[in-house]
Structure formats: C-alpha cells, structure tokens
Design an enzyme around this catalytic site. Structure first.
Site, PDB file in Angstrom:
ATOM      1  N   ASP A 114     -45.501  26.782  84.070  1.00 31.55           N
ATOM      2  CA  ASP A 114     -43.933  26.720  83.689  1.00 31.55           C
ATOM      3  C   ASP A 114     -43.552  26.112  85.064  1.00 31.55           C
ATOM      4  N   SER A 154     -33.157  22.035  75.962  1.00 31.69           N
ATOM      5  CA  SER A 154     -32.606  20.644  75.279  1.00 31.69           C
ATOM      6  C   SER A 154     -31.609  21.038  74.526  1.00 31.69           C
ATOM      7  N   THR A 175     -30.544  12.033  79.126  1.00 31.81           N
ATOM      8  CA  THR A 175     -29.810  11.888  77.847  1.00 31.81           C
ATOM      9  C   THR A 175     -28.638  11.029  78.241  1.00 31.81           C
ATOM     10  N   ASP A 176     -27.803  10.527  77.326  1.00 37.03           N
ATOM     11  CA  ASP A 176     -26.702   9.957  77.370  1.00 37.03           C
ATOM     12  C   ASP A 176     -25.502  10.757  77.507  1.00 37.03           C
ATOM     13  N   GLU A 177     -25.728  12.152  77.250  1.00 38.63           N
ATOM     14  CA  GLU A 177     -24.908  13.281  77.291  1.00 38.63           C
ATOM     15  C   GLU A 177     -24.139  13.391  78.911  1.00 38.63           C
ATOM     16  N   TYR A 180     -25.815  22.014  79.334  1.00 39.91           N
ATOM     17  CA  TYR A 180     -26.840  21.338  79.020  1.00 39.91           C
ATOM     18  C   TYR A 180     -26.582  19.794  79.772  1.00 39.91           C
ATOM     19  N   SER A 216     -26.613  20.229  83.510  1.00 45.64           N
ATOM     20  CA  SER A 216     -27.772  20.304  84.122  1.00 45.64           C
ATOM     21  C   SER A 216     -28.770  19.304  84.102  1.00 45.64           C
ATOM     22  N   LYS A 217     -28.559  18.350  83.180  1.00 42.38           N
ATOM     23  CA  LYS A 217     -29.316  17.136  83.076  1.00 42.38           C
ATOM     24  C   LYS A 217     -28.773  16.258  83.996  1.00 42.38           C
ATOM     25  N   LYS A 252     -31.590  21.727  66.100  1.00 41.96           N
ATOM     26  CA  LYS A 252     -30.763  20.162  66.169  1.00 41.96           C
ATOM     27  C   LYS A 252     -30.355  19.978  64.610  1.00 41.96           C
ATOM     28  N   ASN A 270     -20.834  12.891  61.991  1.00 40.14           N
ATOM     29  CA  ASN A 270     -21.890  13.698  61.323  1.00 40.14           C
ATOM     30  C   ASN A 270     -21.821  13.900  59.630  1.00 40.14           C
ATOM     31  N   GLY A 274     -16.080  22.763  73.421  1.00 40.92           N
ATOM     32  CA  GLY A 274     -16.101  21.511  74.212  1.00 40.92           C
ATOM     33  C   GLY A 274     -16.906  20.233  73.798  1.00 40.92           C
ATOM     34  N   HIS A 275     -16.716  20.372  72.356  1.00 43.22           N
ATOM     35  CA  HIS A 275     -17.490  19.295  71.453  1.00 43.22           C
ATOM     36  C   HIS A 275     -17.179  17.759  71.961  1.00 43.22           C
ATOM     37  N   TYR A 299     -24.437  31.329  63.723  1.00 40.00           N
ATOM     38  CA  TYR A 299     -23.954  31.005  62.584  1.00 40.00           C
ATOM     39  C   TYR A 299     -23.055  31.932  61.740  1.00 40.00           C
TER      40      TYR A 299
HETATM   41  P1  NAD Z   1     -37.595  20.279  72.966  1.00 38.47           P
HETATM   42  O1  NAD Z   1     -36.643  21.193  73.306  1.00 38.47           O
HETATM   43  O2  NAD Z   1     -38.092  19.752  71.638  1.00 38.47           O
HETATM   44  O3  NAD Z   1     -38.966  20.298  74.121  1.00 38.47           O
HETATM   45  C1  NAD Z   1     -39.013  20.595  75.277  1.00 38.47           C
HETATM   46  C2  NAD Z   1     -40.264  20.948  75.643  1.00 38.47           C
HETATM   47  O4  NAD Z   1     -40.307  21.598  76.934  1.00 38.47           O
HETATM   48  C3  NAD Z   1     -41.048  22.367  75.162  1.00 38.47           C
HETATM   49  O5  NAD Z   1     -42.334  22.109  74.444  1.00 38.47           O
HETATM   50  C4  NAD Z   1     -40.870  23.317  75.919  1.00 38.47           C
HETATM   51  O6  NAD Z   1     -42.020  24.363  75.697  1.00 38.47           O
HETATM   52  C5  NAD Z   1     -40.939  22.705  77.174  1.00 38.47           C
HETATM   53  N1  NAD Z   1     -40.417  23.458  78.451  1.00 38.47           N
HETATM   54  C6  NAD Z   1     -39.240  24.187  78.415  1.00 38.47           C
HETATM   55  N2  NAD Z   1     -39.158  24.858  79.565  1.00 38.47           N
HETATM   56  C7  NAD Z   1     -40.126  24.533  80.270  1.00 38.47           C
HETATM   57  C8  NAD Z   1     -40.590  24.984  81.509  1.00 38.47           C
HETATM   58  N3  NAD Z   1     -39.866  25.890  82.453  1.00 38.47           N
HETATM   59  N4  NAD Z   1     -41.764  24.899  82.015  1.00 38.47           N
HETATM   60  C9  NAD Z   1     -42.684  23.880  81.273  1.00 38.47           C
HETATM   61  N5  NAD Z   1     -42.254  23.435  80.029  1.00 38.47           N
HETATM   62  C10 NAD Z   1     -41.037  24.031  79.478  1.00 38.47           C
HETATM   63  O7  NAD Z   1     -36.841  18.943  73.444  1.00 38.47           O
HETATM   64  P2  NAD Z   1     -37.052  17.283  73.496  1.00 38.47           P
HETATM   65  O8  NAD Z   1     -35.922  17.227  72.387  1.00 38.47           O
HETATM   66  O9  NAD Z   1     -38.426  17.014  73.076  1.00 38.47           O
HETATM   67  O10 NAD Z   1     -36.472  16.484  74.578  1.00 38.47           O
HETATM   68  C11 NAD Z   1     -37.184  16.169  75.664  1.00 38.47           C
HETATM   69  C12 NAD Z   1     -36.563  15.743  76.678  1.00 38.47           C
HETATM   70  O11 NAD Z   1     -35.846  14.620  76.431  1.00 38.47           O
HETATM   71  C13 NAD Z   1     -35.685  16.681  77.557  1.00 38.47           C
HETATM   72  O12 NAD Z   1     -35.679  16.518  78.902  1.00 38.47           O
HETATM   73  C14 NAD Z   1     -34.309  16.286  76.917  1.00 38.47           C
HETATM   74  O13 NAD Z   1     -33.194  16.291  77.801  1.00 38.47           O
HETATM   75  C15 NAD Z   1     -34.594  14.679  76.769  1.00 38.47           C
HETATM   76  N6  NAD Z   1     -33.646  13.924  75.605  1.00 38.47           N
HETATM   77  C16 NAD Z   1     -33.702  14.471  74.535  1.00 38.47           C
HETATM   78  C17 NAD Z   1     -33.045  13.997  73.467  1.00 38.47           C
HETATM   79  C18 NAD Z   1     -32.977  14.456  71.790  1.00 38.47           C
HETATM   80  O14 NAD Z   1     -32.207  13.734  71.149  1.00 38.47           O
HETATM   81  N7  NAD Z   1     -33.789  15.462  71.647  1.00 38.47           N
HETATM   82  C19 NAD Z   1     -32.345  12.563  73.551  1.00 38.47           C
HETATM   83  C20 NAD Z   1     -32.446  12.246  74.678  1.00 38.47           C
HETATM   84  C21 NAD Z   1     -33.111  12.699  76.026  1.00 38.47           C
HETATM   85  P1  TYD Z   2     -27.181  18.253  67.927  1.00 38.22           P
HETATM   86  O1  TYD Z   2     -28.289  17.912  67.007  1.00 38.22           O
HETATM   87  O2  TYD Z   2     -27.127  19.872  68.452  1.00 38.22           O
HETATM   88  O3  TYD Z   2     -27.380  17.309  69.004  1.00 38.22           O
HETATM   89  P2  TYD Z   2     -26.227  17.134  70.314  1.00 38.22           P
HETATM   90  O4  TYD Z   2     -25.281  18.192  70.627  1.00 38.22           O
HETATM   91  O5  TYD Z   2     -27.359  17.027  71.529  1.00 38.22           O
HETATM   92  O6  TYD Z   2     -25.599  15.782  70.137  1.00 38.22           O
HETATM   93  O7  TYD Z   2     -25.918  18.003  67.298  1.00 38.22           O
HETATM   94  C1  TYD Z   2     -25.636  16.732  66.865  1.00 38.22           C
HETATM   95  C2  TYD Z   2     -24.149  16.767  66.089  1.00 38.22           C
HETATM   96  O8  TYD Z   2     -24.050  17.534  64.932  1.00 38.22           O
HETATM   97  C3  TYD Z   2     -23.298  17.218  67.232  1.00 38.22           C
HETATM   98  O9  TYD Z   2     -21.800  16.664  66.970  1.00 38.22           O
HETATM   99  C4  TYD Z   2     -22.802  18.707  66.602  1.00 38.22           C
HETATM  100  C5  TYD Z   2     -23.230  18.453  65.240  1.00 38.22           C
HETATM  101  N1  TYD Z   2     -23.618  19.841  64.771  1.00 38.22           N
HETATM  102  C6  TYD Z   2     -22.996  20.417  63.346  1.00 38.22           C
HETATM  103  O10 TYD Z   2     -22.218  19.907  62.941  1.00 38.22           O
HETATM  104  N2  TYD Z   2     -23.589  21.580  62.913  1.00 38.22           N
HETATM  105  C7  TYD Z   2     -24.946  22.014  63.246  1.00 38.22           C
HETATM  106  O11 TYD Z   2     -25.399  22.902  62.807  1.00 38.22           O
HETATM  107  C8  TYD Z   2     -25.640  21.560  64.398  1.00 38.22           C
HETATM  108  C9  TYD Z   2     -26.690  21.997  65.034  1.00 38.22           C
HETATM  109  C10 TYD Z   2     -24.814  20.287  65.049  1.00 38.22           C
END
Ligand code: NAD
Ligand code: TYD
Length: 349
Positions: A60, A86, A130-132, A155, A158-159, A194, A254, A288-289, A346
C-alpha cells in the site's frame, strides 16, 4: 540491469503498461507494486506473471514503513506511478480514500525516491495523471499543457494536488520527474464501474443502461494500448520537468457513444437491430458533472512522434470482443462487492 517500479500495475491501465514493458524491455526488471483494491486484479497479468523480468509485490503506497523497506531492499532506477483511486462517482460518495492514496500515497513515493536517490543521475519519477485536473470545457477549445488547473470533483482535485506536489519536488529538491495528463481510456480489463464496460455488462445481461442527465456530456476517448505506448515513450524520451497531454482527438457525447456500442453489441450478439438501444435509461445526473473534456496532444505528437493508432469504431469493437471472450473475468469482478456498489449508485437514481 535497471529496475523500474510500476505502481498500480494490477489495474486497468497499469496492466497494459506492464505487459508492454516486460515484453519490449527484457533487460529491465519490472516490479509491480499494487495493493489489490477492488480495482486491482492479478488475472489481468496471468499471461506474463512467470516472465523472469517481472515481479509482483503486494503493498500500500500509504504505508510509509512498507515503502521505506522496499526502497531499502531494492535499487530502484525509475518509478511509473499509476496507483490511484480512479473513479469520479466513488470520489463523490467517499472522498477520503482519494485523499489518502492519490495525495498522501504520491507524497510517500516522492519521499522514498528523494531519500534513496542520493545520485539523481539516470533516475526518473513519472507521474500518470488525468485531463480532469483542467476542469470542464464549454462547446469550444481544447486543454493544453498551459491550461490553468480547475479541478471540480474530489477525484480530479486529488489528482491535481498530486500533480502540483510532483512538480514541487522537481523544483524544490531537483527530483527528475515527468508527468502526463490523459483523456478517458477504454479497452480490455477496465473495471465495470466506468461507462463503457458497465454498459457492455448491462447490455449483455439485458439490464438498463444508465445514462446520466441527458447524455450530452462529452469525453475524448483513447484506446488503452495507445495510452500505454505514449507512457512508454514519455518514460524513455520525455524531457525532465515537462508535462505531456495525451488524447485521442475523439470526442463523443455519452449518448452517441452508447448508441454506437448498442449497434456493435446487437451485431455481435446477433440480436435484432435496435434491441440493445431499448435498454438506454436516462437517470439522475452526477453531482457537479463536468460537461466536456478534450485534449490538444500537439506536444507529444510533435516532440515524441506519438499518435493514436486506432479509430474509435475499431477500438470499441476490439473492446466488445474482449469482454465477450472473457465472460468469466467479468463475472468474477461483478460478483460480491460490486453488487452492493451497483445498488448504492444506481438503485435510487
Ligand atoms: P484502476 O482503478 O483500474 O487501477 C488502480 C490500481 O491502483 C489498482 O490496481 C489498485 O489496486 C491500485 N491501488 C489503489 N490504491 C492503492 C494503494 N493505496 N497502494 C497501492 N496500489 C493501490 O485505475 P486506472 O484506470 O488503471 O488508472 C491508472 C492511473 O491512470 C490513475 O492514476 C488514474 O488517475 C490515471 N488515469 C486514468 C484514466 C482512465 O480513463 N482510466 C485516464 C487518465 C489518467
Ligand atoms: P466515467 O467512465 O465514470 O469516466 P469520467 O467520469 O472519469 O469521465 O464516465 C464517463 C462519462 O459517462 C461521464 O460523462 C459520466 C457518464 N456516465 C454515465 O452516463 N453513466 C454511468 O453509469 C457512468 C459510470 C458514467
């Protein structure tokens, strides 16, 4: 032999990065540090778990004593930091885990690197973000590396905080760092909280597809393998201290995305055209979408010669095929705790 520590390697993006790096760099030792939260899954790495240059370590990043021991036992040359909480919806329901892992966990890692890297030469801390962090766009414009930070969910806040801390360690202590901020990823192994894998799962089981608000929010989607190739490139060739935006120039509302997914699923499942679309259900919007994210990737394209390799239609079809071929993976991750998560998120929407 160099040793690279990849955090969060059992998650969605991390598993693709690890697979790529262990195969492309057999002379590099890859350590996968992951806590295996609900989002971490060693099934994602079954095919490479016995390779001699790969090792899994459960731990961890919020545990400082654990990190101290790890950095004492291993000579780590570089870190690719993906471990994070994430998911925006979970951050709205319970922000603390995001503060702990994303902010404190990142600082713990930065401290471990700083302490153990007496000579910073040849070392690198690569922070994946992330771009967020840039906030929400209106109808026009793109996020560039110069866009001011304006995170709006727990989220993204924090990033953003962790990004600032990584840059602060570079400026204050001279820690060699690079950062990248990527748009929404999709592809195999993504946890079905997601949008895309959640919709695939629901369509398969003829369950309602929850679309927040009117489905007008826009995301820029990138296939996970294209993100992994960008990460590898930035790790090898990125200029230290620099940030790279990564995106697909692939914006979808979406609702249009879900309609395309429904068409692909109808074809693959040999359903009467239009069957899956009937499952679309508009539900209460996310608090806050953010309306729109879109990335200008000029810097990485020009400086590092990167570009996405797949059209969205192709990437989405590959993704659907992966989930249909790996039904056991999906059933495993959607049994147990997922059921109560889904109910809480949901049922009342
Ligand atoms: P994910 O949630 O699928 O995976 C996160 C991983 O981190 C998991 O394997 C989890 O077990 C591990 N983890 C969580 N807390 C931990 C801790 N305290 N110590 C050790 N391991 C821990 O996430 P993802 O979608 O693969 O995203 C990976 C990275 O990319 C993140 O930093 C996220 O912010 C960034 N990112 C994700 C997206 C996206 O669309 N998914 C886009 C841009 C950036
Ligand atoms: P998500 O996959 O959670 O990624 P992020 O919020 O990081 O962009 O969501 C993608 C988009 O889809 C976002 O606009 C929220 C929307 N969404 C839904 O409409 N329904 C859902 O059940 C989820 C999970 C997301």
């Amino acid at each position: 032999m160099k040793t690279i520590l990849i955090t969060g390697g059992a998650g969605f993006i991390g598993s693709h990065v690890i697979r790529r790096m262990v195969n492309l760099s057999p002379d590099t030792r890859i350590l996968n540090l992951d806590q295996l939260t609900y989002a971490g899954n060693l099934e994602n790495l079954k095919d490479i778990e016995n390779l001699p240059n790969y090792q899994f370590i459960r731990g961890d990043i919020t545990d400082t004593a654990f990190l101290e021991k790890l950095f004492g036992d291993e000579e780590i040359d570089g870190v690719i930091h993906l471990a994070a909480e994430s998911h925006v919806d979970r951050s709205i329901a319970d922000p603390m885990a995001f503060i702990n892992t994303n902010i404190i966990g990142t600082v713990n890692l930065l401290n471990s690197c700083r302490r153990s890297w007496k000579d910073m030469n040849g070392k690198l801390f690569y922070h994946i973000s992330t771009d967020e962090v840039y906030g929400s766009l209106g109808k026009d414009g793109l996020f560039t590396e110069e866009t001011a930070y304006d995170p709006r969910s727990p989220y993204s806040a924090s990033k953003a905080s962790s990004d600032h801390l990584v840059r602060a360690y570079h400026h204050t202590y001279g820690l060699p760092v690079v950062l990248s901020n990527c748009s929404n990823n999709y592809g195999p192994n993504q946890f079905p909280e997601k949008l895309i894998p959640l919709a695939i799962h629901n369509i398969l089981h003829m369950k309602p597809i929850p679309v927040y608000g009117k489905g007008e929010n826009i995301r820029d989607w990138l296939y996970v393998e294209d993100h992994a190739s960008a990460i590898e490139l930035i790790f090898q060739k990125g200029v230290h201290g620099r940030t790279y935006n990564i995106g697909g120039l692939n914006e979808w509302t979406n609702i249009d995305l879900i309609r395309l997914l429904c068409q692909i699923m109808d074809e693959r499942l040999e359903r009467v055209p239009g069957t899956s679309e009937k499952l679309i259900t508009f539900v209460k919007d996310r608090a806050g979408h953010d309306l729109r994210y879109a990335i200008d990737s000029t810097r990485i394209e020009k400086e590092l010669n990167w570009k996405p390799s797949l059209t969205f239609e192709r990437g989405l079809a590959l993704t659907v095929d992966w989930y249909l071929k790996h039904k056991a993976w999906m059933e495993n991750v959607t049994s147990g705790a997922y059921q109560s998560y889904y109910k809480t998120q949901y049922e009342e929407r």
